[in-house]
Design an enzyme around this catalytic site. Structure first.
Site, short mmCIF file in Angstrom:
data_model
loop_
_atom_site.label_atom_id
_atom_site.label_comp_id
_atom_site.label_asym_id
_atom_site.label_seq_id
_atom_site.Cartn_x
_atom_site.Cartn_y
_atom_site.Cartn_z
N SER A 146 0.85 -1.19 0.00
CA SER A 146 0.00 0.00 0.00
C SER A 146 0.88 1.23 0.00
CB SER A 146 -0.89 0.01 1.24
OG SER A 146 -1.53 1.27 1.39
N TYR A 168 -1.43 -0.74 10.72
CA TYR A 168 -1.50 -1.14 9.31
C TYR A 168 -0.37 -0.54 8.48
CZ TYR A 168 -3.21 -1.65 4.53
OH TYR A 168 -3.31 -1.95 3.19
#
Length: 245
Positions: A146, A168
Site C-alpha cells: 500500500s 497497518y
C-alpha cells in the site's frame, strides 16, 4: 509438464485478490484461488470458472503453518510447479473512528495480529512455495502492499496519505522491506519479486470508500506478475510507476 502457467493468489475470494485471479485467468494462467473461508472459496472458484478461468481452490490461512504446508502440497499435486505467487491476503486491524489507529493508545495485540498476517504470513507462504517457484522458467512474486507503507510519503506533510494507522501502515513498510531482502537474496536468479500498490479501492476492506474499482486496483499486480525476464525486481510500483520507499 503442462506449458500453461500456474499462479496462486492469496486472499482471492473477493475484492482485489479476486480481480487479480480473474485478470491472470483471462491471460491464460491456471489460477489457484487461495482463501481461508471454504464457502467463499468455492463461490469464487465457481464464479471464475463461469467466466472462463481455469481456476482451482486452495484452502489457505496464511497465519497457519499447517494450512500453508497443505496448500503447497495441493499445488504440487495439481500442477507440479508454480510460476506466479501473488501475496494479496492482508488485514487492516482494529481501528477507531475515521480508521485511525492512534499510536499513543495502540493495543499491542492489534499490532501483532496485523504483522502476523501482513508480514509473517507473506514470509511463511513464500518460503513454503519457493521449491515450486524454482521449477518455473520465469517465476514471479508480487507482494500487494500500500502507498501508506511509503515512509517518504508518510513523512511529507504536503502529501495526503490518509489517517494515522499505526498498525497497518508500518506493517506495509515492513512488507516492503522484506520484499527488498528477498530481491537481494534472489539477485542473479530468474526470480523477480516486487511490491504493488493498488490505490484506494472501493471494497469491503475500505468500507467501500475509494474512487478505484477492484479491477483498477488489480492492474499493477497483474503487470508485475507477468513481467518479462529482463523486468525490474526489488521495487515498489503503482499505476504511474515507482513509489519512493
Amino acid at each position: 509438464m503442462s506449458k500453461t502457467k500456474i499462479a496462486l493468489v492469496t486472499g482471492a475470494n473477493k475484492g482485489i485478490g479476486y480481480e487479480i485471479a480473474n485478470g491472470l485467468g483471462a491471460l491464460g494462467y491456471r489460477v489457484g484461488v487461495g482463501a481461508r473461508d471454504e464457502a467463499r472459496l468455492e463461490s469464487a472458484v465457481e464464479k471464475l470458472r463461469a467466466a472462463g478461468v481455469d481456476a482451482f481452490g486452495v484452502p489457505l490461512e496464511v497465519i497457519s503453518d499447517r494450512s500453508v504446508t497443505d496448500a503447497a502440497e495441493l499445488i504440487e499435486r495439481q500442477a507440479g510447479r508454480l510460476d506466479v505467487l501473488v501475496n494479496n491476503a492482508g488485514i487492516s486491524g482494529e481501528s477507531g473512528p475515521g480508521w485511525v489507529q492512534d499510536p499513543t493508545a495502540l493495543d499491542l495485540d492489534v499490532v501483532r495480529t496485523v504483522v502476523e498476517t501482513n508480514v509473517l504470513g507473506v514470509i511463511r507462504v513464500t518460503n513454503a512455495l519457493l521449491p515450486l517457484l524454482r521449477r518455473s522458467t520465469s517465476p514471479r512474486v508480487v507482494n500487494v502492499s500500500s502507498g501508506v507503507g511509503s515512509l517518504t510519503r508518510q513523512a511529507d506533510p504536503n502529501i495526503e496519505i490518509g489517517p494515522v494507522m499505526a498498525a497497518y501502515a508500518p506493517s506495509k513498510t515492513f512488507l516492503n522491506a522484506i520484499t527488498v531482502q528477498y530481491a537481494r537474496q534472489f539477485a542473479g536468479t530468474n526470480i523477480l519479486i516486487n511490491a504493488a500498490c493498488p490505490g484506494l479501492v472501493a471494497t469491503d476492506f475500505t468500507g467501500f470508500h475509494g474512487s478505484r474499482t477492484p479491477e483498477q486496483g488489480a492492474a499493477t499486480a497483474i503487470r508485475l506478475a507477468t513481467l518479462p525476464d529482463d523486468g525490474p525486481t526489488g521495487s515498489f510500483f503503482e499505476d504511474d510507476g515507482v513509489i519512493p520507499w
